[in-house]
Motif scaffolding. Structure first.
Motif, PDB file in Angstrom:
ATOM      1  N   THR A   1       0.810  -1.223   0.000  1.00  7.77           N
ATOM      2  CA  THR A   1       0.000   0.000   0.000  1.00  7.77           C
ATOM      3  C   THR A   1       0.844   1.273   0.000  1.00  7.77           C
ATOM      4  O   THR A   1       0.292   2.373  -0.038  1.00  7.77           O
ATOM      5  CB  THR A   1      -0.940   0.038   1.217  1.00  7.77           C
TER       6      THR A   1
ATOM      7  N   ALA B   1       1.290   3.578  -5.328  1.00  5.11           N
ATOM      8  CA  ALA B   1      -0.053   3.591  -5.914  1.00  5.11           C
ATOM      9  C   ALA B   1      -0.076   4.359  -7.225  1.00  5.11           C
ATOM     10  O   ALA B   1       0.821   5.164  -7.521  1.00  5.11           O
ATOM     11  CB  ALA B   1      -1.057   4.197  -4.941  1.00  5.11           C
TER      12      ALA B   1
ATOM     13  N   ASP C   1      -3.546   0.568  -5.688  1.00  5.88           N
ATOM     14  CA  ASP C   1      -2.239   0.430  -5.056  1.00  5.88           C
ATOM     15  C   ASP C   1      -1.717  -0.972  -5.348  1.00  5.88           C
ATOM     16  O   ASP C   1      -2.056  -1.554  -6.386  1.00  5.88           O
ATOM     17  CB  ASP C   1      -2.298   0.745  -3.555  1.00  5.88           C
TER      18      ASP C   1
END
Length: 346
Positions: A133, A136, A225
């Motif tokens: 994460t 992205a 992401d």
């Protein structure tokens, strides 16, 4: 420098402006080095047993290690000093490693593959756990784009050869969009942000803390992401610690000490995210709200690179060969490194 980029820089803190300008200069000199330097000769001649030269970027545990100074304290009894050099992104950092300007550094998944394909004498020393994460594909807050599928025919900014290069490859693949269906615009982070702000590109693929800054300061919206819709990893987004092979072979004790310090620091940072944020704020000059978001997505737990992680890297390399992003197949395991004790058992 263009008027729009000058305006963008002017809105940044003075310390960040200096770093962005330095980054542009590093990119320019990196191109020159890539043409004129002999990597093998530069690396072997520049190895100094009493000087450790570390390349770092504006994020992650190496930046924290620099801020806290624990590595310097550990190496001081051996008479070893540490010199730190900041780079704007992984490809430029590995260019520095390739020409013998630094001995050790950290990058994402893709840069070492491009560097190995170009003949760099690098060695995989360690890696952090996956952090899918912390990178992205983002679009402006007013964008009408809703999914990766909508990127067909669009201008997408990214740093060529960086970790986000593979993120874009994989997300396009999952969406059934051919690489040839988009218009990649290869820009380093500072230039990419300027282009993103003025609407010169439709999307930007970027990593933390630049990602967090885009979200907090520009209202950028995450299109995708490193995960898929069900939360499974599309990419791992490992952070790798690499050394020049001549240095790793000459000072394996120092290389192992760095990895041990990083592992200890990771445990501290994971348990003290607010303190880590404050250290990073002092070191980088970035806003604490931006850094708090980035820190929340860091992964900690540096350890030696395993065969499984090298196999993941091999899949990335194979994908880049298929897309003709690197000129020839490579065997990632050839760049693996093991301490002398393990080498002796082979």
């Amino acid at each position: 420098m263009t008027t729009s980029r000058t305006a963008t820089l002017a809105r940044q803190p003075a310390s960040l402006r200096r770093r962005l300008i330095l980054g542009a200069l590093v990119i320019a000199t990196g191109v020159i080095y890539g043409v004129t330097a002999s990597p093998a000769r530069a690396q072997s001649s520049n190895t100094n047993p009493k000087l450790l030269r570390i390349g770092y970027q504006k994020y992650g545990t190496l930046t924290l290690l620099k801020a806290r100074g624990t590595l310097e304290k550990r190496l001081a009894p051996q008479g070893i000093s540490v010199k730190w050099t900041e780079f704007p992104a992984g490809p430029q950092l590995l260019e520095g490693l390739n020409v013998g300007a630094i001995d050790f550094g950290t990058v994402g998944e893709a840069p070492p593959i491009f560097a190995q394909a170009a003949g760099a004498q690098l060695a995989y020393i360690g890696n952090e756990p996956p952090a899918p994460t912390s990178e992205a594909i983002v679009v402006p807050k007013t964008s009408t784009l809703k999914s990766v599928t909508d990127l067909r025919g669009k201008r997408v900014a990214l740093n060529k050869g960086s970790n986000v290069h593979y993120l874009l490859v994989r997300q396009l693949e999952k969406a059934g969009v051919a690489w040839s269906d988009i218009q990649p615009v290869y820009l380093p982070p500072a230039d990419a942000r300027a282009a993103f702000e003025r609407g010169a590109v439709d999307a930007w693929v970027i990593w933390d803390p630049f990602l967090a800054a885009a979200e907090k300061q520009l209202g950028a919206r995450v299109l995708a992401d490193g995960r898929d819709a069900s939360g499974r990893n599309v990419v791992s987004n490992h952070q790798f610690y690499l050394a020049s092979r001549p240095y790793a072979n000459a000072r394996p004790d120092v290389v192992e000490a760095i990895l041990d310090e990083l592992a200890q620091l990771g445990q501290w940072a994971e348990n003290h995210p607010q303190d880590a944020t404050q250290f990073l704020a002092k070191e980088t000059g970035l806003d604490t709200n931006v850094l708090a978001l980035a820190v929340s997505r860091f992964s900690y737990g540096a350890k030696p690179v395993t065969a499984e992680v090298l196999a993941e890297q091999q899949r990335i390399a194979d994908a880049f060969v298929t897309l003709k992003l690197i000129p020839k197949p490579i065997k990632v395991a050839d760049a693996a490194w093991a301490p002398p004790a393990q080498q002796a058992r082979r």
